[in-house]
Design a protein around this motif. Structure first.
Motif, PDB file in Angstrom:
ATOM      1  N   UNK A 193       0.825  -1.202   0.000  1.00  0.00           N
ATOM      2  CA  UNK A 193       0.000   0.000   0.000  1.00  0.00           C
ATOM      3  C   UNK A 193       0.856   1.246   0.000  1.00  0.00           C
ATOM      4  N   UNK A 194       0.274   2.346   0.471  1.00  0.00           N
ATOM      5  CA  UNK A 194       0.995   3.611   0.443  1.00  0.00           C
ATOM      6  C   UNK A 194       2.189   3.597   1.372  1.00  0.00           C
ATOM      7  N   UNK A 195       3.247   4.274   0.926  1.00  0.00           N
ATOM      8  CA  UNK A 195       4.441   4.381   1.746  1.00  0.00           C
ATOM      9  C   UNK A 195       4.212   5.487   2.766  1.00  0.00           C
ATOM     10  N   UNK A 196       4.550   5.228   4.025  1.00  0.00           N
ATOM     11  CA  UNK A 196       4.352   6.239   5.067  1.00  0.00           C
ATOM     12  C   UNK A 196       5.345   7.368   4.917  1.00  0.00           C
ATOM     13  N   UNK A 197       4.800   8.595   4.844  1.00  0.00           N
ATOM     14  CA  UNK A 197       5.696   9.734   4.678  1.00  0.00           C
ATOM     15  C   UNK A 197       5.189  10.920   5.472  1.00  0.00           C
ATOM     16  N   UNK A 198       6.094  11.866   5.700  1.00  0.00           N
ATOM     17  CA  UNK A 198       5.661  13.090   6.379  1.00  0.00           C
ATOM     18  C   UNK A 198       5.004  14.016   5.358  1.00  0.00           C
ATOM     19  N   UNK A 199       4.194  14.944   5.845  1.00  0.00           N
ATOM     20  CA  UNK A 199       3.529  15.900   4.957  1.00  0.00           C
ATOM     21  C   UNK A 199       4.525  16.895   4.377  1.00  0.00           C
ATOM     22  N   UNK A 200       4.332  17.317   3.135  1.00  0.00           N
ATOM     23  CA  UNK A 200       5.190  18.365   2.563  1.00  0.00           C
ATOM     24  C   UNK A 200       4.994  19.671   3.323  1.00  0.00           C
ATOM     25  N   UNK A 201       6.006  20.519   3.316  1.00  0.00           N
ATOM     26  CA  UNK A 201       5.869  21.817   3.972  1.00  0.00           C
ATOM     27  C   UNK A 201       5.701  22.898   2.912  1.00  0.00           C
ATOM     28  N   UNK A 202       5.438  24.118   3.366  1.00  0.00           N
ATOM     29  CA  UNK A 202       5.175  25.205   2.421  1.00  0.00           C
ATOM     30  C   UNK A 202       6.469  25.731   1.810  1.00  0.00           C
ATOM     31  N   UNK A 203       6.348  26.346   0.656  1.00  0.00           N
ATOM     32  CA  UNK A 203       7.515  26.894  -0.035  1.00  0.00           C
ATOM     33  C   UNK A 203       7.660  26.252  -1.389  1.00  0.00           C
ATOM     34  N   UNK A 204       8.681  26.635  -2.118  1.00  0.00           N
ATOM     35  CA  UNK A 204       8.937  26.064  -3.437  1.00  0.00           C
ATOM     36  C   UNK A 204      10.415  25.704  -3.541  1.00  0.00           C
ATOM     37  N   UNK A 205      10.701  24.467  -3.866  1.00  0.00           N
ATOM     38  CA  UNK A 205      12.088  24.060  -4.079  1.00  0.00           C
ATOM     39  C   UNK A 205      12.420  24.159  -5.560  1.00  0.00           C
ATOM     40  N   UNK A 206      11.623  23.471  -6.348  1.00  0.00           N
ATOM     41  CA  UNK A 206      11.890  23.452  -7.786  1.00  0.00           C
ATOM     42  C   UNK A 206      10.739  24.141  -8.511  1.00  0.00           C
ATOM     43  N   UNK A 207      11.075  25.044  -9.394  1.00  0.00           N
ATOM     44  CA  UNK A 207      10.024  25.686 -10.177  1.00  0.00           C
ATOM     45  C   UNK A 207      10.412  25.625 -11.654  1.00  0.00           C
ATOM     46  N   UNK A 208       9.481  25.114 -12.442  1.00  0.00           N
ATOM     47  CA  UNK A 208       9.724  24.962 -13.872  1.00  0.00           C
ATOM     48  C   UNK A 208       8.635  25.732 -14.586  1.00  0.00           C
ATOM     49  N   UNK A 209       9.026  26.527 -15.569  1.00  0.00           N
ATOM     50  CA  UNK A 209       8.000  27.319 -16.249  1.00  0.00           C
ATOM     51  C   UNK A 209       8.251  27.376 -17.755  1.00  0.00           C
ATOM     52  N   UNK A 210       7.223  27.053 -18.507  1.00  0.00           N
ATOM     53  CA  UNK A 210       7.261  27.198 -19.964  1.00  0.00           C
ATOM     54  C   UNK A 210       8.380  26.443 -20.656  1.00  0.00           C
ATOM     55  N   UNK A 211       8.675  25.239 -20.164  1.00  0.00           N
ATOM     56  CA  UNK A 211       9.795  24.473 -20.714  1.00  0.00           C
ATOM     57  C   UNK A 211       9.477  23.957 -22.119  1.00  0.00           C
ATOM     58  N   UNK A 212      10.365  24.243 -23.065  1.00  0.00           N
ATOM     59  CA  UNK A 212      10.196  23.752 -24.442  1.00  0.00           C
ATOM     60  C   UNK A 212      11.511  23.141 -24.881  1.00  0.00           C
ATOM     61  N   UNK A 213      11.443  22.028 -25.597  1.00  0.00           N
ATOM     62  CA  UNK A 213      12.671  21.446 -26.157  1.00  0.00           C
ATOM     63  C   UNK A 213      12.399  21.005 -27.584  1.00  0.00           C
ATOM     64  N   UNK A 214      13.491  20.752 -28.287  1.00  0.00           N
ATOM     65  CA  UNK A 214      13.357  20.144 -29.600  1.00  0.00           C
ATOM     66  C   UNK A 214      13.235  18.643 -29.423  1.00  0.00           C
ATOM     67  N   UNK A 215      13.097  17.926 -30.539  1.00  0.00           N
ATOM     68  CA  UNK A 215      12.959  16.479 -30.460  1.00  0.00           C
ATOM     69  C   UNK A 215      14.332  15.816 -30.502  1.00  0.00           C
ATOM     70  N   UNK A 216      14.614  14.989 -29.490  1.00  0.00           N
ATOM     71  CA  UNK A 216      15.879  14.256 -29.462  1.00  0.00           C
ATOM     72  C   UNK A 216      15.552  12.793 -29.288  1.00  0.00           C
ATOM     73  N   UNK A 217      16.011  11.950 -30.209  1.00  0.00           N
ATOM     74  CA  UNK A 217      15.776  10.521 -30.076  1.00  0.00           C
ATOM     75  C   UNK A 217      14.308  10.178 -30.208  1.00  0.00           C
TER      76      UNK A 217
END
Lengths: 295, 374, 517
Positions: C253-277
């Motif tokens: 079943x679900x893995x026991x974990x603590x609740x996330x806290x407030x804030x932002x660690x990683x932020x990604x916005x409008x990511x575009x790439x060309x085609x590779x492979x």
């Protein structure tokens, strides 16, 4: 036209090994053995026909051994090819010395030369005549092989199995095909045709054998094969172009273009082709199956 | 093992000591076994080939070996001939370790030799040490630049380096031949040679009449440096990981392009120095066939050594002795000195086929045992 | 729902006491297995339990060292796949046995080509597909080049191929690993159709939900031995898991974990790439991850997840948009620089990207330490004593089963190899870690261990981007799920507010919701 035939034969020889992804880089060595075999068998039996036949047989047998090495004994085909080139250079010298006591060039009146044939009607036409007529049987054979290869690619099960053995061997094996047999077969074909290419050099165009007489023609053929990625017509065209470039190197006056620069042409073309190929193809061009350095 | 019998510690330790020596011997045998096997194949080949020419194999081989390593001058001569090969093999092995199949060693050697010959002949004379250093440096730069270009093509444009280095051999050799026959030829001599280098651009002989020069020390330093670079250093780790799996290297933050170009550059530089040694330690000038085959020898030897610098040194030593012995044999018989090339070919095929061969034999044994059981 | 075509008669196939030994490894030990006509029989077990070996013996790819194969009451021996094919056995391999450059017709007929005058008969090859396709109720153009077909279609092609060769017994090796939930359902319908026609199916899997959905009987292998054969209708998942692992306390079943806290660690916005492979290009990808949060990214493979992972870590270049880690812009940095800013990465292909397969454990585990050597030339010692001690310590800490730091990575099991990767990445103490298919090919015990390591990292505030094709993994571990389709994010849901079926609809592009902030 003269240098085209050995290059074309060697390139056609290499083609199936490219299909099975066992690209044989030992064309030069195999051709040298072929040239040597042509002279030796020719001297022994005094007949050009016998010389050619026996050279093919010897080539086919070598192909079986080579194929067995790279399949059953898992010798890397790239290493085996390089070794073949070096081995051929040394072994022909050794044999020349031990069989004939000669160093350098073996030239004797007993060496037969392949007769040339003229095609009756075409022979009279001004430019086409000398171009298409008056060649040895091996030259005509090489043209026939081109036609045969074109037909075979489209209509035979064999070529399908050869390609499957290279592109996805497990699929062929799972479907009940024999991957190993296909890989060996490709090498047998390669060695047989290289033998012909060599024989064309030693008893088709000349009647002698010189140490290292293939003089890089095998590598020119290899360059053509690499450049054309398994397409028969393009390969034929490229062989002709490279053959002409090599001929230019011999015939053109030194003051017009230095012979070394002219000899460089096929390699330069192949080199540029290689770069262009890598730049234009989606999957990043050709890659040779190099050995890993782990045991 | 210790978990199964924790109570019998005392006899166990003695037993395990014996056991460990035995296992040490076994691991030693495992490590040396392949070498012994391949040398045995070489020996059998040599005996057969000499016998086939109608000579007594063993006395002939002994005569050859005597010529090669019979006394100090012979050893010096054998070594002197092998010096450029050591450097070139190290260069090729270094590139292999990084997954770059630099089979363009031949071309890079020629480029290096030409560079050294020109530097030696057209610059100077000057202080010997400086002149020699200059020659080697220019050769290293030339060879390195050629290989770096090819490495760049592989790293950035994905142009297969096996094929590009292969083709580059002919282009460079023909170009050098052109230089030596036309614009830069020595007008006082036959076609195909450049002017002789100044005396100050030649290594001095250590033992007279043997051609063994002080280049020996340069070679030793280069071999040791290559070993450290490839097997011990951080850069070597990065290069080896790139060769092992470029995807792994990229994922853990190794700059794959830089590794590829860097290893090729150093490899080419070493090959260039090998070419320079041909000029500055023996020939004294460039001529069109100055290094014929040395590049290919290096390619093969680096392959048998599986690109490990230490075993590469050993194999070059073995090969130098073989080659020298083959010359000795040629002098006492009509067996051509190409014998050594035939032997090395046989040895390589034996070495690479060994694993496959042994597993075939094991399979056959299994079948035999099974059929006997029935 | 089990199929109804089972006839209670003599089995069509029996494997009796099959034993296979590879050097020191006993892959199969005295394995028994039987198959009835019209039956779907699941063969389950962990990686390395001997399922694949057993099937390869049945298909003639390996010779057994002991035991017999009995078909219709008669013992048979298969020396090569052709013998098995001739006895009506067909196999759909996990990695497809299709030549990418061949046409559909060429692939189906490979090995049994129709000929006319000795030459390949194109017309007959095309015709030969008609009958199997009708039986399966699907339609394909025989002249299509196989490499251009999608994965699910290629799998159907494999089944057509097996039917063309006249198979009555069809083996499917992990067939659903590459399929979406919907495609899996379609496959199950096909299999039941076949079983109702009287064919028998051997279904190899380790996904129990699917096994219970399709199989009549379930045979469990563990450590190369048959543990038990269950009637699917009369057992439950817990008993099968107990048989597979030999333990009763495995948490699925679900893995026991603590609740996330407030804030932002990683932020990604409008990511575009060309085609590779092979993978799709990214189209305007935006999301953010909080401290201690696990953000799951679901989707059928090939919809841009690999591109996303490689773009985040810096292996692939980005054309537009930004990636910020704790307000540091990563877009213009290379892999090493991004890692030193606090990003870690577990790559999806363990053998190619995770470890140096022919290198040593030491070389694989200490890559992170060596990366920090910033000397421009790098001529210093790569493995000083401190690094070697550290690696020995890590082997203990992550209970990696190996003979020592000098052992070759290729000698370790998949789970232990993945522990090397996890140890290397987590010991960097990253602010954010990207996990791409972190437990592929890892056995259940090791999965639990790895999940607990991830849970520990999140408790310390590490943000996790979990990219997985395994829906169970996403549902067990993540707080929030994004679904990718065609290189875009098509859905965002809290994990506890969604279901497998709902996500499945988004994964095949049947539905799109407005995403983005």
């Amino acid at each position: 036209m003269r240098l085209t035939t050995p290059i074309l034969l060697a390139a056609l020889a290499c083609l199936p090994t490219q299909w099975t992804k066992d690209l044989n880089v030992g064309l030069e060595g195999a051709m040298l053995f072929g040239a040597f075999g042509g002279v030796v068998f020719g001297l022994t039996f005094g007949s050009g026909f016998a010389a050619v036949t026996l050279t093919i047989v010897a080539g086919a047998l070598s192909g079986v051994v080579f194929g067995w090495l790279i399949t059953r004994l898992k010798v890397n085909v790239f290493i085996a090819g390089i070794v073949l080139n070096i081995f051929a250079g040394a072994a022909t010298v050794y044999l020349l010395r031990s069989l004939f006591g000669v160093k350098g060039t073996l030239s004797a009146p007993g060496i037969p030369s392949l007769p040339t044939y003229r095609i009756p009607l075409i022979d009279g036409i001004p430019v086409l005549g000398p171009l298409l007529s008056g060649h040895t049987v091996l030259t005509y054979l090489s043209w026939a092989i081109v036609a045969g290869a074109l037909f075979a690619v489209k209509h035979t099960v064999l070529v399908r199995h050869l390609k499957a053995a290279g592109e996805h061997p497990a699929a062929l094996a799972a479907a009940g095909g024999n991957v190993q047999r296909m890989r060996i077969l490709a090498q047998v074909w390669c060695f047989s045709l290289c033998a012909l290419a060599g024989a064309q050099l030693s008893i088709g165009q000349l009647t002698l054998f010189t140490e290292g007489m293939t003089n890089g023609l095998g590598f020119v053929a290899l360059a053509a094969v690499i450049f054309c990625r398994g397409r028969v017509l393009l390969l034929t065209l490229m062989s002709v172009v490279f053959g002409l470039a090599s001929a230019v190197a011999i015939q053109v006056n030194d003051s017009v273009i230095p012979p070394q620069i002219a000899q460089m042409l096929p390699y330069l073309i192949a080199f540029v082709g290689l770069v262009v190929l890598a730049r234009t193809s989606k999957d990043g061009g050709v890659r040779i199956a190099t050995p890993t350095m782990e045991s | 093992m210790s978990m199964n019998t924790p109570l019998k510690t005392v006899p166990q330790s003695k037993h395990s000591e014996v056991h460990s020596t035995a296992s040490f011997a076994r691991s030693l045998a495992k490590r040396i076994g392949p070498g012994v096997f391949t040398l045995a194949v070489g020996l059998v080949l040599a005996v057969t080939l000499i016998q086939a020419q109608g000579y007594q194999p063993l006395p002939t081989i002994l005569a050859g070996l005597d010529y090669a390593i019979g006394d100090a001058p012979s050893i010096a001569r054998t070594l002197a001939w092998g010096l450029p090969l050591f450097v070139a093999t190290m260069g090729v092995a270094l590139a292999y370790r990084s997954g770059m199949f630099n089979i363009g060693a031949e071309g890079q050697i020629y480029a290096g030799a030409m560079a050294a010959a020109l530097t030696g002949a057209y610059i100077g004379p000057m202080f010997t040490g400086l002149h020699l250093f200059l020659c080697l440096a220019v050769s290293a730069l030339t060879g390195g630049a050629v290989a770096a270009g090819l490495g760049w093509l592989r790293a950035v444009w994905n142009v297969d380096e096996v094929l590009s280095t292969l083709l580059s051999n002919y282009i460079i050799m023909l170009f050098c031949a052109y230089l030596a026959t036309a614009p830069l030829r020595d007008p006082a001599r036959q076609s195909g040679t450049t002017k002789a280098v100044h005396e100050t651009a030649m290594f001095s002989e250590l033992i007279p009449q043997t051609q063994l020069t002080s280049a020996l020390f340069v070679v030793i330093v280069l071999c040791a440096a290559t070993w450290w670079l490839s097997e011990r250093s951080v850069t070597g780790y990065r290069w080896r990981m790139t060769g092992e799996s470029s995807a792994f290297a990229a994922a853990v933050g190794i700059n794959v392009r830089r590794s590829r170009i860097g290893s090729m550059t150093v490899s080419g530089a070493l090959c260039g120095i090998a070419g320079a040694l041909l000029v500055t330690a023996s020939q004294g000038r460039f001529w069109t066939e100055i290094g014929t085959g040395i590049g290919w020898d290096a390619v093969l030897l680096a392959m048998i050594a599986r690109a490990r610098p230490l075993s590469a040194v050993v194999w070059v030593l073995v090969y130098s002795v073989m080659r020298s012995a083959a010359r000795g044999i040629e002098q006492v018989s009509t067996v051509p000195s190409e014998l050594s090339l035939i032997l090395i070919s046989g040895i390589i095929i034996a070495a690479t086929a060994r694993a496959g061969l042994f597993s075939r034999v094991a399979e056959l044994k299994k079948i035999l045992i099974r059929s006997e059981g029935k | 729902m089990p199929s109804s075509g089972v006839q209670d008669t003599q089995p069509v196939l029996e494997l009796r006491g099959i034993t296979k030994i590879f050097g020191p490894v006993v892959a199969n030990k005295d394995v028994d297995f039987d198959l009835k006509a019209g039956e779907i029989h699941a063969l389950v077990g962990e990686n390395g339990a001997g399922k694949t070996t057993l099937m390869r013996i049945l298909y003639g790819m390996y010779q057994p060292d002991g035991g017999t194969i009995v078909m219709d009451g008669r013992p048979v021996g298969f020396k090569k796949p052709m013998d098995a094919i001739n006895h009506g056995i067909g196999m759909v391999h996990q990695h497809f046995m299709l030549v990418p450059g061949f046409t559909v017709a060429e692939n189906v007929t490979l090995g049994a080509e129709p000929r006319r005058n000795g030459f390949f008969d194109h017309a007959a090859a095309n015709d030969s597909l008609v009958e199997p396709m009708k039986r399966l109720g699907i339609s394909l153009d025989p002249e299509t080049v196989t490499g251009t077909l999608n994965v699910a279609t290629q799998q159907k092609l494999e089944i057509i191929k097996v039917l063309y060769r006249g198979a009555k017994i069809i083996i499917l090796d992990e067939p659903t690993a590459v399929l979406t939930p919907q495609e899996t359902e379609e496959l199950f319908v096909l299999l039941k159709t076949l079983a109702n026609d009287g064919s028998s199916v051997i279904f190899i899997s380790h996904k129990l939900r699917e096994v219970f959905a399709v199989a009549d009987r379930i045979t469990v292998l563990r450590n190369g031995q048959t543990i038990q054969t269950f009637n699917a209708a009369q057992t439950d998942a817990a008993s099968v898991v107990a048989a597979m692992t030999g333990r009763t306390d495995v948490n699925l079943g679900r893995v026991e974990r603590t609740e996330p806290t407030d804030g932002t660690v990683l932020e990604v916005k409008g990511l575009e790439t060309g085609k590779h492979g092979a993978d799709a290009a990214l189209k305007s990808i935006s999301f953010s991850v909080r401290p201690g949060e696990v953000l799951g990214i679901a989707g059928v493979e090939g919809n841009g997840q690999s591109t996303l992972a490689e773009t985040l870590i810096g292996i692939q270049p980005l054309d537009a948009g930004f990636i910020r880690l704790r307000d540091v812009e990563l877009g213009g940095l290379n892999v090493a620089e991004r890692r030193s800013k606090g990003l870690s990465y577990v790559a999806e292909d363990r053998h190619l990207e995770g470890i140096p397969l022919n290198g040593t454990v030491l070389e694989g585990i200490s890559a992170g330490l060596i990366r920090r050597d910033s000397s421009p030339v790098g001529l210093g010692l790569a493995f000083p004593r401190t690094v070697r001690h550290w690696s020995t310590h890590m082997i203990k800490k992550y209970s990696i089963k190996t003979s020592g730091p000098g052992a070759k990575c290729s000698t370790l099991s998949g789970g232990n190899q993945q522990k090397i990767v996890m140890a290397r990445e987590l010991e960097d103490k990253p602010d954010c870690i990207i996990l791409a298919q972190p437990t592929r090919g890892v056995d259940l015990g090791a999965i639990e261990f790895l999940y607990n390591q991830v849970a520990e990292a999140t408790a310390a505030g590490c943000a996790v981007v979990l990219i997985s094709a395994d829906m169970d993994e996403i549902l067990r571990l993540s707080d929030r799920v994004l679904v990718m389709y065609g290189g875009s994010i098509v859905a965002e849901q809290q994990t506890d507010a969604t279901s497998r079926e709902e996500l499945g609809m988004y994964m095949v592009g049947a539905q799109t919701m407005k995403v983005g902030k």
